[in-house]
Design an enzyme around this catalytic site. Structure first.
Site, PDB file in Angstrom:
ATOM      1  N   GLU A   1       2.262  -3.266   5.509  1.00 18.99           N
ATOM      2  CA  GLU A   1       2.488  -1.833   5.719  1.00 18.99           C
ATOM      3  C   GLU A   1       3.289  -1.598   7.006  1.00 18.99           C
ATOM      4  O   GLU A   1       2.959  -0.756   7.835  1.00 18.99           O
ATOM      5  CB  GLU A   1       1.177  -1.047   5.763  1.00 18.99           C
ATOM      6  CG  GLU A   1       1.387   0.447   5.503  1.00 18.99           C
ATOM      7  CD  GLU A   1       0.100   1.257   5.516  1.00 18.99           C
ATOM      8  OE1 GLU A   1       0.113   2.365   4.970  1.00 18.99           O
ATOM      9  OE2 GLU A   1      -0.912   0.776   6.071  1.00 18.99           O
TER      10      GLU A   1
ATOM     11  N   HIS B   1      -4.942  -1.703   2.433  1.00 15.20           N
ATOM     12  CA  HIS B   1      -5.653  -1.729   3.717  1.00 15.20           C
ATOM     13  C   HIS B   1      -6.861  -2.659   3.658  1.00 15.20           C
ATOM     14  O   HIS B   1      -7.939  -2.350   4.170  1.00 15.20           O
ATOM     15  CB  HIS B   1      -6.061  -0.310   4.140  1.00 15.20           C
ATOM     16  CG  HIS B   1      -4.975   0.690   3.952  1.00 15.20           C
ATOM     17  ND1 HIS B   1      -5.065   1.732   3.053  1.00 15.20           N
ATOM     18  CD2 HIS B   1      -3.733   0.785   4.503  1.00 15.20           C
ATOM     19  CE1 HIS B   1      -3.935   2.427   3.080  1.00 15.20           C
ATOM     20  NE2 HIS B   1      -3.107   1.867   3.940  1.00 15.20           N
TER      21      HIS B   1
ATOM     22  N   ALA C   1       3.585   7.451   2.927  1.00 16.94           N
ATOM     23  CA  ALA C   1       2.331   7.911   2.336  1.00 16.94           C
ATOM     24  C   ALA C   1       1.845   9.220   2.945  1.00 16.94           C
ATOM     25  O   ALA C   1       1.409  10.129   2.234  1.00 16.94           O
ATOM     26  CB  ALA C   1       1.262   6.831   2.483  1.00 16.94           C
ATOM     27  N   SER C   2       1.923   9.328   4.263  1.00 15.44           N
ATOM     28  CA  SER C   2       1.424  10.545   4.895  1.00 15.44           C
ATOM     29  C   SER C   2       2.283  11.757   4.566  1.00 15.44           C
ATOM     30  O   SER C   2       1.828  12.899   4.682  1.00 15.44           O
ATOM     31  CB  SER C   2       1.349  10.356   6.413  1.00 15.44           C
ATOM     32  OG  SER C   2       2.631  10.110   6.955  1.00 15.44           O
TER      33      SER C   2
ATOM     34  N   HIS D   1       3.487  -3.881   0.276  1.00 12.86           N
ATOM     35  CA  HIS D   1       3.061  -2.574   0.805  1.00 12.86           C
ATOM     36  C   HIS D   1       3.959  -2.139   1.955  1.00 12.86           C
ATOM     37  O   HIS D   1       3.690  -2.404   3.126  1.00 12.86           O
ATOM     38  CB  HIS D   1       1.601  -2.675   1.277  1.00 12.86           C
ATOM     39  CG  HIS D   1       0.982  -1.368   1.644  1.00 12.86           C
ATOM     40  ND1 HIS D   1      -0.370  -1.240   1.907  1.00 12.86           N
ATOM     41  CD2 HIS D   1       1.496  -0.126   1.804  1.00 12.86           C
ATOM     42  CE1 HIS D   1      -0.643   0.016   2.218  1.00 12.86           C
ATOM     43  NE2 HIS D   1       0.480   0.712   2.169  1.00 12.86           N
TER      44      HIS D   1
ATOM     45  N   TYR E   1      -7.634   6.812   4.995  1.00 17.15           N
ATOM     46  CA  TYR E   1      -7.055   5.704   4.241  1.00 17.15           C
ATOM     47  C   TYR E   1      -8.126   4.668   3.883  1.00 17.15           C
ATOM     48  O   TYR E   1      -8.175   4.162   2.759  1.00 17.15           O
ATOM     49  CB  TYR E   1      -5.954   5.015   5.048  1.00 17.15           C
ATOM     50  CG  TYR E   1      -4.620   5.719   5.062  1.00 17.15           C
ATOM     51  CD1 TYR E   1      -4.471   7.046   4.661  1.00 17.15           C
ATOM     52  CD2 TYR E   1      -3.483   5.064   5.511  1.00 17.15           C
ATOM     53  CE1 TYR E   1      -3.241   7.678   4.692  1.00 17.15           C
ATOM     54  CE2 TYR E   1      -2.240   5.685   5.542  1.00 17.15           C
ATOM     55  CZ  TYR E   1      -2.131   6.998   5.136  1.00 17.15           C
ATOM     56  OH  TYR E   1      -0.909   7.623   5.175  1.00 17.15           O
TER      57      TYR E   1
ATOM     58  N   HIS F   1      -3.486   4.929  -3.145  1.00 14.47           N
ATOM     59  CA  HIS F   1      -3.122   5.261  -1.762  1.00 14.47           C
ATOM     60  C   HIS F   1      -3.180   6.762  -1.548  1.00 14.47           C
ATOM     61  O   HIS F   1      -2.436   7.517  -2.165  1.00 14.47           O
ATOM     62  CB  HIS F   1      -1.713   4.761  -1.464  1.00 14.47           C
ATOM     63  CG  HIS F   1      -1.446   4.503  -0.012  1.00 14.47           C
ATOM     64  ND1 HIS F   1      -1.687   5.444   0.974  1.00 14.47           N
ATOM     65  CD2 HIS F   1      -0.956   3.411   0.624  1.00 14.47           C
ATOM     66  CE1 HIS F   1      -1.364   4.934   2.144  1.00 14.47           C
ATOM     67  NE2 HIS F   1      -0.923   3.703   1.968  1.00 14.47           N
TER      68      HIS F   1
END
Length: 341
Positions: A284, A223, A72-73, A6, A194, A178
């Site tokens: 992450e 997560h 991701a954001s 990740h 998340y 995700h």
């Protein structure tokens, strides 16, 4: 090996953000939208963003390889329409593939999809195929909420997702469930949205029968699984009340959890509740939580420390840090074997 399943390109060259800003301004009527071919970044620029950031931390923490996907954001599927997301996904996926080309021993690419609120998931298939077959992606990120925190999409068990799942199964790549940026002020992106997403996805899977139709589909809930491992009794009790099978029997042949949990007690509980065969090492890094824990003097996201202090047997530790990833990500395993690893 230590395989981190990740990672995101959170340190991408400035040109990527500038390209996106041009695209967003064009949506508001200011200028023409840029084309993916308009994004130009040199190899040296990409190397600099990686060597000073992710690669440096990987070396410090003894992480051998990271599965690397777009930030991701930044996916932000709620912005614009499908065509906007399609061009944006192409840019981001191409950059992650270039990172893997420049550092083939340290990164393997994963892809985002050009999702858009209200658009049929089947429309994502061409970019999925391109990312896997042309760019070498070993996994794909799937956003269960393209609306950005408003949850207008049907549950992951809905048949509208099936054309996409069919191609994912055919390509034999795992899915990381995700979400992206929250456009809803009630949900902080990384602190709430998340974690909510992982919890929500698992509850949808408990209520449905997705894996009866796709017995080889593999989903990674990031997560640490949101709230799920830490409220496992609640989900078992809800399944019982709803007349559903035991979650362990119903889900754990297809669902996996990562170790992006940023304190020792959380990792300990995850590894106590979830079978070790269903846990994949991840950090992450560099991601949402970048600071140093004043109680330990180490970065919150230095998850290798927690896993190695969890009292695992040597065999279980090796499975979590390498073996499970090779099983869940067969294209990654093939990539490593081809390199003699």
């Amino acid at each position: 090996m230590i395989i981190d399943c990740h990672g995101h390109y959170t340190t991408a060259p400035v040109a990527l953000g500038e390209w996106r800003e041009r695209q967003i301004r064009a949506l508001a009527g200011s200028g023409e939208p840029p084309r993916p071919s308009d994004l130009r970044t040199g190899d040296d620029e990409i190397r600099a963003t990686i060597e000073a950031n992710q690669l440096r931390r990987m070396d410090e923490r003894g992480i051998d390889l990271t599965v690397f996907s777009p930030r991701a954001s930044f996916m932000a599927h709620h912005i614009g329409d499908f065509a906007v997301s399609e061009a944006w996904a192409r840019c981001c996926n191409d950059l992650c593939a270039r990172v893997a080309e420049l550092f083939p021993d340290r990164f393997a690419p994963a892809a985002m999809l050009p999702q858009s609120p209200g658009a049929a998931p089947a429309g994502c298939v061409p970019e999925l195929v391109r990312a896997v077959e042309e760019l070498g992606a070993v996994a794909v990120n799937l956003n269960p909420d393209p609306s950005g925190g408003h949850w207008t999409a049907p549950p992951l068990t809905d048949r509208s997702w099936y054309p996409l799942y069919e191609k994912i199964v055919e390509l034999d790549v795992p899915v990381m469930v995700h979400v992206s940026t929250s456009d809803n002020p009630a949900f902080h992106t990384t602190g709430a949205h998340y974690l909510n997403a992982g919890t929500t996805a698992v509850m949808q899977l408990i209520q449905g029968d997705l894996f009866a139709d796709f017995p080889t589909l593999r989903l990674v809930i990031p997560h640490g699984g949101g709230a799920v491992p830490y409220h496992w009794g609640r989900f078992r009790g809800l399944a019982q009340a709803l007349g559903r099978p035991e979650p362990a029997e119903h889900l754990l042949g297809n669902v996996y959890f990562d170790t992006c949990v940023y304190h020792q007690p959380g990792i300990d509980l995850l590894l106590k509740v979830i079978p070790h065969a269903n846990v994949l090492f991840a950090s992450e890094m560099i991601g949402a939580v970048r600071g140093i824990d004043p109680d330990t003097g180490h970065h919150f996201d230095d998850t290798r420390r927690y896993v190695e202090r969890a009292g695992l047997s040597a065999a279980d530790l090796a499975a979590i840090t390498e073996g499970n990833a090779r099983l869940v990500y067969p294209r990654l395993d093939a990539r490593l074997r081809a390199a003699g690893r």
